[in-house]
Write a protein that holds these residues in place. Structure first.
Motif, PDB file in Angstrom:
ATOM      1  N   ALA A 283      24.967  37.891  40.791  1.00 29.38           N
ATOM      2  CA  ALA A 283      25.989  36.932  41.207  1.00 29.38           C
ATOM      3  C   ALA A 283      27.086  36.812  40.157  1.00 29.38           C
ATOM      4  N   GLU A 286      29.385  39.934  40.285  1.00 34.94           N
ATOM      5  CA  GLU A 286      30.221  39.939  41.485  1.00 34.94           C
ATOM      6  C   GLU A 286      31.313  38.886  41.399  1.00 34.94           C
ATOM      7  N   GLN A 287      30.988  37.719  40.841  1.00 34.44           N
ATOM      8  CA  GLN A 287      31.990  36.662  40.710  1.00 34.44           C
ATOM      9  C   GLN A 287      33.084  37.030  39.710  1.00 34.44           C
ATOM     10  N   THR A 290      35.433  39.876  41.148  1.00 32.03           N
ATOM     11  CA  THR A 290      36.376  39.439  42.172  1.00 32.03           C
ATOM     12  C   THR A 290      37.320  38.348  41.665  1.00 32.03           C
ATOM     13  N   ALA A 292      37.341  35.040  42.063  1.00 30.45           N
ATOM     14  CA  ALA A 292      37.714  34.100  43.126  1.00 30.45           C
ATOM     15  C   ALA A 292      38.757  34.668  44.076  1.00 30.45           C
ATOM     16  N   PRO A 297      37.324  43.025  45.658  1.00 32.76           N
ATOM     17  CA  PRO A 297      35.918  42.602  45.744  1.00 32.76           C
ATOM     18  C   PRO A 297      34.963  43.778  45.593  1.00 32.76           C
ATOM     19  N   LYS A 299      30.495  44.605  45.301  1.00 36.52           N
ATOM     20  CA  LYS A 299      29.121  44.129  45.300  1.00 36.52           C
ATOM     21  C   LYS A 299      28.262  45.027  44.415  1.00 36.52           C
TER      22      LYS A 299
END
Length: 347
Positions: A283, A286-287, A290, A292, A297, A299
């Motif tokens: 997490a 990925e955060q 990206t 926000a 983006p 994964k």
């Protein structure tokens, strides 16, 4: 400057064949296209390379450069990175001996050697010293423009330093090539550059230009390839690491592969810094990738698990546990290859 396919390499590995200090040399032993004719490690002289490292190649392990010269090398590659990056005097004397014997030098340490007063006067016309960690000219700041490329951009990220990001990158790239796909590796560390891949020595680049240096490589090679694998560095979890964020911004990855050493629960050399559970690490990456929605983006699509310290049975158990925890494909590339990790990238 690159090693040639017919370069005969003696690998300076004192105290490194069985420690993380020798990860550069171990990677050269696994992946070098140039023949390595001798490994120099006084601690392991006379022992089988396979027994020492698991690398099944009939390369002799000798105690000194003098012994290595009997195997007629023409290049001495420094395969160790001692704490602080400085070679002990006795080991540097072997480098001086190598230059006097007519060998060229591949130096991946931070300390440059090409202008060293003890070495430079002895260089002959055919000899060279390649200081790998040099900042290229013509760098600029990053702009995020790699997000406009049509290629898939795969970045390896880690729970810590020295967990196997480069090996995972190279094996995924190799698996693509075996399928006849247009794949490219971008090197970001001295070892991968020694192996001949295009790229930049990221830890030799001023921080303002770091993401731009990575981006420059993506823009150069991305239009000509369908898959670009970028070698990861450091970790967002390691307090000594500053390399991961420029890689994320310069690469603008479409896919992330998380690399982890099975059972490691804190940052090496920083026992007070715990490694969170893998879903939390996923997490986080990925955060940050990206931001926000500010950037492309991506994964985490697979877990490359380093199980070299485990038995086969324990390794399989660890892989199954990670898959249950993350619901992602997981494999140890050295035990079963990279195909399982490549599947979600090809999808």
């Amino acid at each position: 400057m690159h090693l040639k396919p017919d370069s005969r390499i003696a690998l300076l590995m004192h105290e490194g064949t069985q420690s993380t200090m020798g990860k550069t040399g171990l990677a050269l032993l696994r992946f070098s296209q140039s023949p390595i004719v001798a490994v120099i490690d006084y601690q392991a002289a006379g022992r089988s390379l396979h027994d020492l490292t698991g690398i099944d190649k009939p390369i002799p392990v000798v105690a000194s450069l003098t012994e290595a010269l009997t195997y007629t090398p023409d290049v001495l590659a420094i395969g160790i990175a001692p704490s602080g990056g400085k070679l002990p005097d006795a080991w540097f004397q072997e480098i001086e001996q190598a230059v006097k014997a007519g060998l060229s030098i591949v130096n991946g340490l931070h300390t440059p050697m090409s202008t060293h007063p003890a070495l430079q006067p002895w260089l002959r016309d055919h000899q060279w010293i390649w200081d790998v960690r040099q900042e290229p000219e013509g760098l600029t700041v990053g702009s995020g423009q790699a997000s406009q490329l049509n290629c898939k951009r795969i970045l390896t990220v880690g729970t810590d330093m020295s967990v196997g990001k480069m090996s995972a990158t190279l094996e995924l790239h190799r698996a693509c090539l075996q399928r006849g796909l247009r794949s490219k590796v971008i090197a970001t560390g001295q070892t991968n550059l020694m192996l001949g891949d295009d790229g930049v020595p990221l830890d030799a680049i001023r921080v303002d230009y770091a993401s731009g240096a990575v981006e420059q490589q993506l823009m150069r090679h991305g239009p000509h390839h369908d898959f670009v694998f970028v070698e990861g560095q450091g970790s967002l979890l390691n307090p000594a690491s500053t390399a991961t964020l420029p890689l994320l911004r310069g690469t603008q990855p479409t896919h992330l592969v998380l690399v982890h050493r099975a059972g490691q629960n804190h940052i090496h050399n920083f026992p007070q810094v715990k490694i969170p559970d893998l879903p939390s690490v996923i997490a986080l990456y990925e955060q940050v990738t990206t931001a926000a929605g500010a950037f492309h983006p991506a994964k985490v699509v697979a877990i490359a698990l380093n199980t070299g310290h485990l038995t086969a049975a324990a390794a399989e158990e660890a892989i199954q546990l990670v898959e249950a925890q993350t619901e992602l494909p997981c494999a140890d590339i050295f035990r079963t290859g990279a195909d399982k990790l490549l599947t979600p990238i090809l999808a």
